[in-house]
Design a protein around this motif. Structure first.
Motif, short mmCIF file in Angstrom:
data_model
loop_
_atom_site.label_atom_id
_atom_site.label_comp_id
_atom_site.label_asym_id
_atom_site.label_seq_id
_atom_site.Cartn_x
_atom_site.Cartn_y
_atom_site.Cartn_z
N GLN A 190 0.84 -1.19 0.00
CA GLN A 190 0.00 0.00 0.00
C GLN A 190 0.88 1.25 0.00
N PRO A 191 0.33 2.40 -0.36
CA PRO A 191 1.12 3.65 -0.30
C PRO A 191 1.64 3.90 1.11
N ARG A 192 2.85 4.43 1.21
CA ARG A 192 3.45 4.69 2.52
C ARG A 192 2.71 5.82 3.22
N PRO A 193 2.56 5.73 4.54
CA PRO A 193 1.91 6.82 5.29
C PRO A 193 2.72 8.11 5.19
N SER A 194 2.03 9.22 5.27
CA SER A 194 2.68 10.53 5.19
C SER A 194 2.62 11.25 6.53
N ASP A 195 2.92 10.52 7.61
CA ASP A 195 2.83 11.11 8.95
C ASP A 195 4.21 11.37 9.56
N ASN A 196 5.26 11.41 8.72
CA ASN A 196 6.63 11.72 9.17
C ASN A 196 7.18 10.70 10.16
N GLY B 81 3.17 -14.75 5.63
CA GLY B 81 4.47 -14.17 5.96
C GLY B 81 4.51 -12.67 5.69
N LEU B 82 5.17 -11.93 6.58
CA LEU B 82 5.34 -10.49 6.42
C LEU B 82 6.62 -10.25 5.64
N VAL B 83 6.50 -9.66 4.45
CA VAL B 83 7.63 -9.42 3.56
C VAL B 83 7.94 -7.92 3.57
N VAL B 84 9.17 -7.57 3.95
CA VAL B 84 9.60 -6.17 4.04
C VAL B 84 10.64 -5.92 2.95
N HIS B 85 10.42 -4.90 2.13
CA HIS B 85 11.35 -4.53 1.06
C HIS B 85 11.97 -3.18 1.40
N ASN B 86 13.29 -3.10 1.29
CA ASN B 86 13.94 -1.81 1.51
C ASN B 86 14.18 -1.11 0.18
N LYS B 87 14.70 0.10 0.22
CA LYS B 87 14.85 0.91 -0.99
C LYS B 87 15.93 0.38 -1.92
N CYS C 106 10.73 1.67 3.90
CA CYS C 106 10.50 0.30 3.45
C CYS C 106 9.02 0.09 3.11
N ASP C 107 8.77 -0.78 2.17
CA ASP C 107 7.42 -1.24 1.86
C ASP C 107 7.23 -2.63 2.45
N TYR C 108 5.98 -2.96 2.77
CA TYR C 108 5.72 -4.31 3.27
C TYR C 108 4.42 -4.84 2.70
N GLU C 109 4.35 -6.15 2.65
CA GLU C 109 3.16 -6.84 2.19
C GLU C 109 2.99 -8.12 2.99
N VAL C 110 1.81 -8.73 2.90
CA VAL C 110 1.52 -9.96 3.62
C VAL C 110 1.18 -11.04 2.60
#
Length: 478
Positions: A199-205, A222-228, A254-258
């Motif tokens: 999903q789009p990253r939150p914009s709450d700093n 599984g929780l999959v975390v992707h870095n830049k 980082c982005d994540y998906e399930v």
């Protein structure tokens, strides 16, 4: 990817305790303790190269690749995980339905055997995530609790050292006076047969996100975390089994998906981690974190190909200690960043890592500080106008570090070689060549990350010099 490995460095002999078949070149220390390792400076002789079998070259390439991947993961960790010692029966989730009625949900839950009525209400109250593309359909089963409705739980992560572990690993260079706070973000539910796309990253700093898995049984997901940089780590966890609850934290970039939930239901609460600068802020040798499966997978081939050897890695963090007053081993409770992850990963393999001071191809015993003692009491005055640091280079050049205070040695005799004089003093202080200790140093010359450095002042020719001292994490692989 070229690797720079300092293994058996000795100024007295060109021989090595290791065979020429090892994939790491041997380099000699120069008398002034400056060493620049480069693969191109230690080529194999043509006759040796012709005798090398293809299988040997393949094994060396795999070894180099494994070391490079491990050093990269240690230098720049972007995730950290651990467990919360909470009895799941003591956990209660309070939420408000769309009709305005407040419900309480008790744990643990196994939806395949017993579906609590309040859990049905919670699912019906949640909303579906929007489709990842305007033309696609919503993700069936991937739900989140509406942020405008009241939600609270008896779990308070502030009562557990999670933020300390996040700061220690993901933000090891955070300046004094800066602190992390956590604000509950949202509750997410993935039903059987569902998954959660990126999903789009939150914009709450926020600077990081913490995801806590609630004790609801599930399989898969599984929780999959992707870095830049394109690296990814997957956390499968224990599937909501009874016992300690699990958490995963990752950087805000980082982005994540399930992945698809194969059985049961996956329920998590996420928290947004923010950086604050208010308020003031135990020495516990037990780790606050658990190395991820991905990091252990990177470490495993390096250990398997290092059997029977004593290998070493440079530490990367800045610890601000005086090598003449403290043992390198005393840094263990203060390890941070990738240093902490690697140390505790080795402990998981039932190995015995140790920290030791090192400089110029020499290493001090594990129970000894770096003291260059005075040999002459009547030393001439020290001139602060001329200062030069003897540095151990690691492929990318010297890095400036603040000075530290240690006992000063006697000046060099007139006409004597300063490098040999320093070498003699280092040997008299108890340091041994890496070759004599049979230590093979694993590093990647292509990385420009920091290396732990402290400066040890000493007097040479009436001038103040400073020797750069590093820290090695050394472990023997049986």
């Amino acid at each position: 990817m070229p690797l720079s490995t300092i293994s058996s460095i000795s100024t007295s002999s060109t021989s090595s305790h290791f065979s020429d078949g090892l994939p790491f070149p041997r380099n000699q220390s120069s008398p002034d303790f400056e060493v620049e390792t480069s693969l191109s400076k230690a080529p194999l002789a043509p006759s040796q190269a012709r005798r090398r079998r293809t299988s040997d070259k393949d094994a060396e390439a795999v070894y180099r690749s494994s070391v490079s991947a491990l050093v990269t993961a240690k230098t720049r960790p972007f995730t950290v995980c651990g467990r919360i010692p909470v009895d799941p029966t003591a956990l209660i989730l309070f939420f408000r339905s769309k009709s305005g009625i407040t419900h309480a949900l008790d744990f643990p839950i196994d939806v395949d055997y017993d579906m609590p009525p309040s859990f049905d209400v919670l699912i019906s109250t949640c909303l579906s995530y929007p489709p990842p593309a305007p033309s696609s359909f919503p993700e069936t089963g991937a739900l989140f609790y509406p942020p405008n409705l009241a939600l609270t739980a008896t779990l308070e992560i502030a009562n557990h050292p999670i933020l300390d572990a996040v700061r220690n690993t993901l933000f090891p260079a955070l300046p004094t006076g800066h602190y992390l706070t956590a604000v509950r973000d949202r509750l997410e539910i993935c039903l059987k047969g569902s998954s959660r796309s990126v999903q789009p990253r939150p914009s709450d700093n926020r600077v990081a996100t913490i995801v806590v898995t609630l004790p609801v049984r599930f399989r898969g997901g599984g929780l999959v975390v992707h870095n830049k940089d394109g690296r990814a780590e997957t956390f499968y966890g224990r599937g909501g089994k009874s016992g300690d609850m699990e958490w995963v934290a990752f950087m805000s970039d980082c982005d994540y998906e399930v992945e698809m939930v194969q059985k049961g239901c996956r329920v998590t609460i996420s928290y947004a981690v923010h950086l604050k600068t208010f308020g003031p802020s135990g020495l516990q040798p037990n780790p606050l974190i658990s190395p991820s499966d991905q990091f252990l997978d990177l470490l495993s081939p390096v250990l398997n190909m290092s059997r029977g050897r004593k290998i070493a890695f440079y530490l990367n963090g800045e610890y601000g200690v005086d090598p003449s007053e403290v043992l390198a081993e005393s840094l263990v409770p203060y390890l941070k960043g990738g240093d902490s992850v690697l140390y505790h990963a080795l402990k998981l393999y039932k190995l015995s890592p140790e920290l030791r001071w090192t400089a110029g191809g020499y290493v001090w015993p594990v129970g000894q500080t770096v003291e260059i003692l005075n040999e002459v009491l009547d030393s001439p005055p020290i001139s602060p106008s001329k200062r030069m640091a003897f540095s151990l280079l690691n492929g990318t050049g010297m890095r400036h570090v603040p000075s530290v205070s240690v006992p000063l040695s006697a000046p060099s005799e007139p006409g004597s070689d300063e490098g040999e004089d320093l070498k003699t003093r280092v040997e008299k202080s108890g340091a041994k060549p890496l070759a004599d200790e049979e230590i093979m140093l694993l590093s990647d010359a292509t990385l420009s990350g920091p290396v732990t450095k402290e400066r040890v002042p000493f007097v040479s020719g009436g001038e103040l010099e400073k020797l750069v001292v590093n820290v090695l994490l050394i472990v023997y692989i049986p």
